[in-house]
Motif scaffolding. Structure first.
Motif, PDB file in Angstrom:
ATOM      1  N   ASP A  81      10.700  42.416  34.645  1.00 28.75           N
ATOM      2  CA  ASP A  81      10.878  43.657  35.407  1.00 28.75           C
ATOM      3  C   ASP A  81      12.276  44.242  35.231  1.00 28.75           C
ATOM      4  N   MET A  82      13.268  43.369  35.065  1.00 33.69           N
ATOM      5  CA  MET A  82      14.643  43.882  34.955  1.00 33.69           C
ATOM      6  C   MET A  82      15.031  44.238  33.514  1.00 33.69           C
ATOM      7  N   TYR A  83      14.175  43.905  32.547  1.00 32.73           N
ATOM      8  CA  TYR A  83      14.539  44.084  31.137  1.00 32.73           C
ATOM      9  C   TYR A  83      14.882  45.534  30.795  1.00 32.73           C
ATOM     10  N   SER A  84      13.989  46.450  31.133  1.00 29.97           N
ATOM     11  CA  SER A  84      14.145  47.853  30.695  1.00 29.97           C
ATOM     12  C   SER A  84      15.341  48.551  31.334  1.00 29.97           C
ATOM     13  N   ILE A  85      15.789  48.067  32.489  1.00 32.26           N
ATOM     14  CA  ILE A  85      16.900  48.735  33.184  1.00 32.26           C
ATOM     15  C   ILE A  85      18.227  47.975  33.025  1.00 32.26           C
ATOM     16  N   SER A  86      18.235  46.969  32.153  1.00 32.11           N
ATOM     17  CA  SER A  86      19.423  46.127  31.998  1.00 32.11           C
ATOM     18  C   SER A  86      20.202  46.481  30.734  1.00 32.11           C
ATOM     19  N   PRO A  87      21.503  46.217  30.720  1.00 33.37           N
ATOM     20  CA  PRO A  87      22.290  46.427  29.507  1.00 33.37           C
ATOM     21  C   PRO A  87      21.909  45.425  28.420  1.00 33.37           C
TER      22      PRO A  87
ATOM     23  N   GLN B 125      19.573  41.894  28.267  1.00 31.56           N
ATOM     24  CA  GLN B 125      18.321  41.926  27.507  1.00 31.56           C
ATOM     25  C   GLN B 125      18.287  40.785  26.474  1.00 31.56           C
TER      26      GLN B 125
ATOM     27  N   GLN C 244       7.983  44.615  23.375  1.00 26.65           N
ATOM     28  CA  GLN C 244       9.357  45.120  23.327  1.00 26.65           C
ATOM     29  C   GLN C 244       9.789  45.427  21.897  1.00 26.65           C
TER      30      GLN C 244
ATOM     31  N   THR D  55      11.509  49.096  21.430  1.00 26.53           N
ATOM     32  CA  THR D  55      12.952  49.245  21.271  1.00 26.53           C
ATOM     33  C   THR D  55      13.305  50.098  20.057  1.00 26.53           C
TER      34      THR D  55
ATOM     35  N   LYS E 199      27.123  41.879  35.203  1.00 29.54           N
ATOM     36  CA  LYS E 199      26.185  41.682  34.093  1.00 29.54           C
ATOM     37  C   LYS E 199      26.510  40.399  33.324  1.00 29.54           C
TER      38      LYS E 199
ATOM     39  N   GLU F 248      25.758  41.195  40.876  1.00 27.18           N
ATOM     40  CA  GLU F 248      25.972  42.519  40.300  1.00 27.18           C
ATOM     41  C   GLU F 248      26.620  42.454  38.923  1.00 27.18           C
TER      42      GLU F 248
END
Length: 384
Positions: free
Chosen positions: A301-307, A311, A333, A337, A277, A275
Motif C-alpha cells: 500500500d505504501m509503495y506508490s506513494i513512497s520515495p 520502494q 510494478q 514503473t 524515509k 516519518e
C-alpha cells in the motif's frame, strides 16, 4: 667608506628605477619574488623532511638488526619465557631506551607478530605480553594518551588498541568528549570494546552526534565481538530512544542482521508512525531479513506513494518473502514503473523467485521493448 657610498648609491638607483616602472610590472615583480621565496622555503622544508625520514629509516633498520631475531625467536617459541629472562635478553636495549626507541620497538614487535601470523605460525601470547611489559611499551603509550596534543593521543590510542593489551576505562574516558571528532569516536569505540561494566554506554547517546559509515563499521565489529561472547541485548532498546536518524536506521538494520525476532513487533509498530524515509527503509529491510511476511500488504500500500529509497527496500523485502502475491506485485510494478533503474531492481527481484521467477521473466520479455529485453538478458546472464 667608498664601498658603503657606492652601495648606497646603487641601492637608491635601483629603487628609483624600480619605482619608475608601471604599477602592473612592479606588482608582477613582487609576486614573482614572493613565489620564488615560497619555492625556496618549500624546497628547504622538503629536503629537511626527507633527511628526517631517511634518518628514521636508518635508525629503525639498525634497531631491527639488533632485536628482530630475538623477537622472532621468542614470539615463535613454544617455550614460555619469564619476565626475568626477557629482561636479560633485552638488557642492552633497555639501558639505552628513550621515547623514540619505544615508538620504533612498538612498530617492530607489531610487524613481527603480524609476519608470523601471515606465515601461518602461532604467536606465543605469554611471551608477547612479557616482552611489551618488560620494555615498558604499554605504560609509554598510556602516558602519551594523557597528552594535551590531540594528534599524539590519537596515535597512542591506536597503538594501544593494536597492541591488544587492554585499556582501562579511566584512561580512555578523558578522550571520549574531546572536541577532536576522530579522537572522540576512537576513544568511545575503545571504551565499548574494553569496558566490561557498561560497554553499551555510548549507544544511549547514539554513539556520536555526527554518525557516519565508519562509525557503523566500528559498532558492527563491536556487536559481532559481543555476540561471540554471549547473546546480545535487544537492539530495539537503543532504537527506541535514538534521536539521530542515521544511527537509528543502522541499529534497525543490525536487528535484521543479528536475527533478533523478538524485535519484529516493535519494528512493525514503528513502521506505522516513522516519518524519516531513511529509517522506514531500514525497518522494511530488517523485516525482510526477519522473514515477517505479514507486513506485505502494508508495504504494498505504501509503495506508490513512497520515495525511491523506500520502494527499493520494499522490492528487496518482497524478494526475500517469496510469496505468490509478492511475485504478482513485482510483475505489476515492472509494467507500471517508468524509472529504468527501478525496472532493473524489479527484474533482479523477480529472478530470485527461482523457476517461477524465471518463467515470469520469460513471459514478460514477449511483451517488452528492446531496453527491457536487455534488462532480462543482463539478469539471466548474472544470476543464471
Amino acid at each position: 667608506m667608498e664601498l658603503s657610498f657606492y652601495l648606497q648609491y646603487y641601492l637608491f638607483y635601483l629603487q628609483n628605477k624600480f619605482m619608475g616602472y608601471p604599477f602592473v610590472i612592479r606588482l608582477t615583480v613582487l609576486i614573482v619574488m614572493g613565489l620564488i621565496f615560497i619555492y625556496i622555503l618549500s624546497l628547504i622544508r622538503f629536503v629537511w623532511i626527507n633527511l628526517n625520514l631517511r634518518k628514521k629509516e636508518r635508525d629503525f633498520a639498525k634497531l631491527s638488526r639488533q632485536v628482530k631475531d630475538r623477537f622472532v625467536a621468542m614470539l615463535g617459541s613454544d617455550e614460555k619465557y619469564g619476565e626475568d629472562r626477557v629482561f636479560q635478553e633485552f638488557e642492552d636495549v633497555i639501558l639505552r631506551m628513550n621515547n623514540k626507541t619505544k615508538i620504533q620497538i612498538t612498530d617492530l614487535i607489531l610487524n613481527t607478530a603480524n609476519e608470523l601470523k601471515e606465515a601461518g605460525k602461532i604467536v606465543n601470547e605469554d611471551n608477547y605480553r612479557s616482552i611489551i611489559h618488560v620494555l615498558d611499551i604499554p605504560s609509554f603509550w598510556e602516558t602519551e594518551l594523557m597528552s594535551n596534543n590531540s594528534k599524539r593521543r590519537h596515535i597512542a590510542l591506536r597503538k594501544l588498541d593494536n597492541l591488544g593489551n587492554g585499556l582501562t576505562t579511566s584512561v580512555l574516558m578523558r578522550s571520549t568528549n574531546h572536541k577532536n571528532k576522530g579522537l572522540r569516536k576512537q576513544a568511545r569505540a575503545a571504551v565499548m570494546k574494553y569496558d566490561n561494566i557498561d560497554p553499551f554506554k555510548f549507544l544511549e547517546e547514539s554513539f556520536d552526534t555526527d554518525f557516519n559509515a565508519l562509525d557503523e563499521i566500528m559498532i558492527h565489529h563491536f556487536l559481532v565481538g559481543r555476540q561471540s561472547e554471549g547473546p546480545l541485548p535487544l537492539l530495539s532498546r537503543w532504537v527506541q530512544h535514538a534521536k539521530n536518524h542515521a544511527f537509528k536506521a543502522f541499529m534497525i538494520k543490525e536487528i535484521g542482521f543479528f536475527n533478533q525476532m523478538e524485535c519484529a513487533e516493535f519494528l512493525k509498530g514503528l513502521l506505522k508512525n516513522e516519518e524519516s524515509k531513511l529509517v522506514r527503509a531500514a525497518i522494511i529491510e530488517s523485516l525482510g531479513n526477519l522473514g515477517r511476511q505479514e507486513v506485505e500488504h502494508e508495504i504494498f500500500d505504501m509503495y506508490s506513494i513512497s520515495p525511491v529509497e523506500i520502494q527499493t527496500a520494499i522490492i528487496n523485502a518482497v524478494a526475500k518473502f517469496k510469496t505468490k502475491i509478492g511475485l504478482d506485485f513485482l510483475t505489476n510494478q515492472f509494467f507500471r514503473t517508468t524509472d529504468n533503474e527501478q525496472k532493473v531492481h524489479l527484474a533482479y527481484a523477480i529472478k530470485q523467485f527461482g523457476e517461477e521467477g524465471k518463467l515470469r521473466l520469460t513471459n514478460l520479455s514477449t511483451n517488452s521493448n528492446e531496453f527491457e529485453r536487455k534488462i532480462f538478458d543482463q539478469v539471466n546472464y548474472q544470476l543464471g
